[in-house]
Design an enzyme around this catalytic site. Structure first.
Site, PDB file in Angstrom:
ATOM      1  N   ASN A  74     -12.948   7.008   5.137  1.00 34.14           N
ATOM      2  CA  ASN A  74     -13.060   6.095   6.286  1.00 34.14           C
ATOM      3  C   ASN A  74     -12.068   6.394   7.405  1.00 34.14           C
ATOM      4  OD1 ASN A  74     -15.248   4.658   5.348  1.00 34.14           O
ATOM      5  ND2 ASN A  74     -13.980   3.211   4.199  1.00 34.14           N
TER       6      ASN A  74
ATOM      7  N   HIS B 201      -4.188   6.383  -1.512  1.00 36.06           N
ATOM      8  CA  HIS B 201      -4.823   6.473  -0.188  1.00 36.06           C
ATOM      9  C   HIS B 201      -3.800   6.795   0.910  1.00 36.06           C
ATOM     10  CE1 HIS B 201      -8.671   6.299   1.574  1.00 36.06           C
ATOM     11  NE2 HIS B 201      -8.765   5.027   1.898  1.00 36.06           N
TER      12      HIS B 201
ATOM     13  N   TYR C 100       0.809  -1.229   0.000  1.00 31.70           N
ATOM     14  CA  TYR C 100       0.000   0.000   0.000  1.00 31.70           C
ATOM     15  C   TYR C 100       0.841   1.278   0.000  1.00 31.70           C
ATOM     16  CZ  TYR C 100      -3.996  -2.964   1.189  1.00 31.70           C
ATOM     17  OH  TYR C 100      -4.987  -3.918   1.170  1.00 31.70           O
TER      18      TYR C 100
ATOM     19  N   ASN D  18      -9.484   2.282   8.037  1.00 31.86           N
ATOM     20  CA  ASN D  18     -10.781   2.461   8.706  1.00 31.86           C
ATOM     21  C   ASN D  18     -10.700   2.301  10.227  1.00 31.86           C
ATOM     22  OD1 ASN D  18     -10.300  -0.269   8.578  1.00 31.86           O
ATOM     23  ND2 ASN D  18     -12.392  -0.837   8.044  1.00 31.86           N
TER      24      ASN D  18
ATOM     25  N   PHE E 116      -5.322  -0.585   9.810  1.00 31.14           N
ATOM     26  CA  PHE E 116      -5.854  -0.262   8.485  1.00 31.14           C
ATOM     27  C   PHE E 116      -6.578   1.076   8.566  1.00 31.14           C
ATOM     28  CE2 PHE E 116      -4.594  -4.485   7.413  1.00 31.14           C
ATOM     29  CZ  PHE E 116      -4.249  -4.357   6.073  1.00 31.14           C
TER      30      PHE E 116
END
Length: 196
Positions: free
Chosen positions: A117, A23, A18, A71, A69
């Site tokens: 989120n 993001h 990631y 969220n 993560f």
């Protein structure tokens, strides 16, 4: 004088897969700030994230990239804020922003989560307090809401990445102004910037 910022958070998803996704744009700002100040971010399990501490214009600033993560970001932010007795209005959260184009970044105080989120969980874990600052790093929009998940978890093409990096760098420079001279002067500087 505006409330001093004592904690800068860069929202991200953990793990190398990631690291360069759109993001994670918020985390790039914190990583760049740590690099400029020659500080290594260390994994701190009790804060569920990578943490560091720098001085900006004589002021103590803690850095945090949650390793939860996205969220669940609020869990890390709330844990560190509680431990160091940092109020929501002394926190700035850097995050990716669909509503701004790549190459643009903006400061904002307060507001909703806009479907993000990481922000949603942060607001919730801070006891529904929305008064924290935001540093919005523009990533652009894929054009349709059904494409958003794939878009934010995708990597930007090289030219677009250059714009994202330039905006993150400018945000780091503007943060000095924000801490020294307050929000409106920092906004004047950052909001006139657009990487081409």
């Amino acid at each position: 004088m505006t409330q001093p910022i004592k904690l800068l958070v860069g929202l991200a998803n953990p793990g190398p897969e990631y690291a360069k996704t759109r993001h994670n744009a918020g985390a790039w700002v914190v990583e760049e700030l740590a690099r400029v100040h020659n500080v290594t971010l260390k994994n701190e399990p009790k804060f569920f994230g990578l943490t560091g501490r720098i001085m900006v214009n004589g002021q103590d600033l803690r850095l945090l990239i949650p390793t939860t993560f996205m969220n669940l970001s609020g869990k890390a932010i709330a844990a560190l804020a509680k431990f160091y007795q940092i109020k929501p209005e002394e926190i700035m959260v850097a995050h990716d922003e669909l509503d701004l184009p790549p190459g643009v970044a903006k400061f904002k105080k307060g507001g909703g989560h806009g479907g993000h989120n990481g922000l949603r969980d942060t607001i919730s874990k801070l006891g529904n307090n929305k008064d924290f600052y935001r540093l919005r790093i523009g990533i652009g929009h894929p054009g349709h809401k059904d494409k958003v998940a794939g878009f934010v978890l995708g990597k930007a093409p090289a030219k677009e990445q250059e714009l994202l990096d330039a905006a993150a760098d400018e945000a780091v420079r503007s943060l000095d102004i924000l801490i020294k001279d307050g929000l409106s002067k920092a906004q004047n500087r950052l909001h006139t910037f657009k990487a081409e």
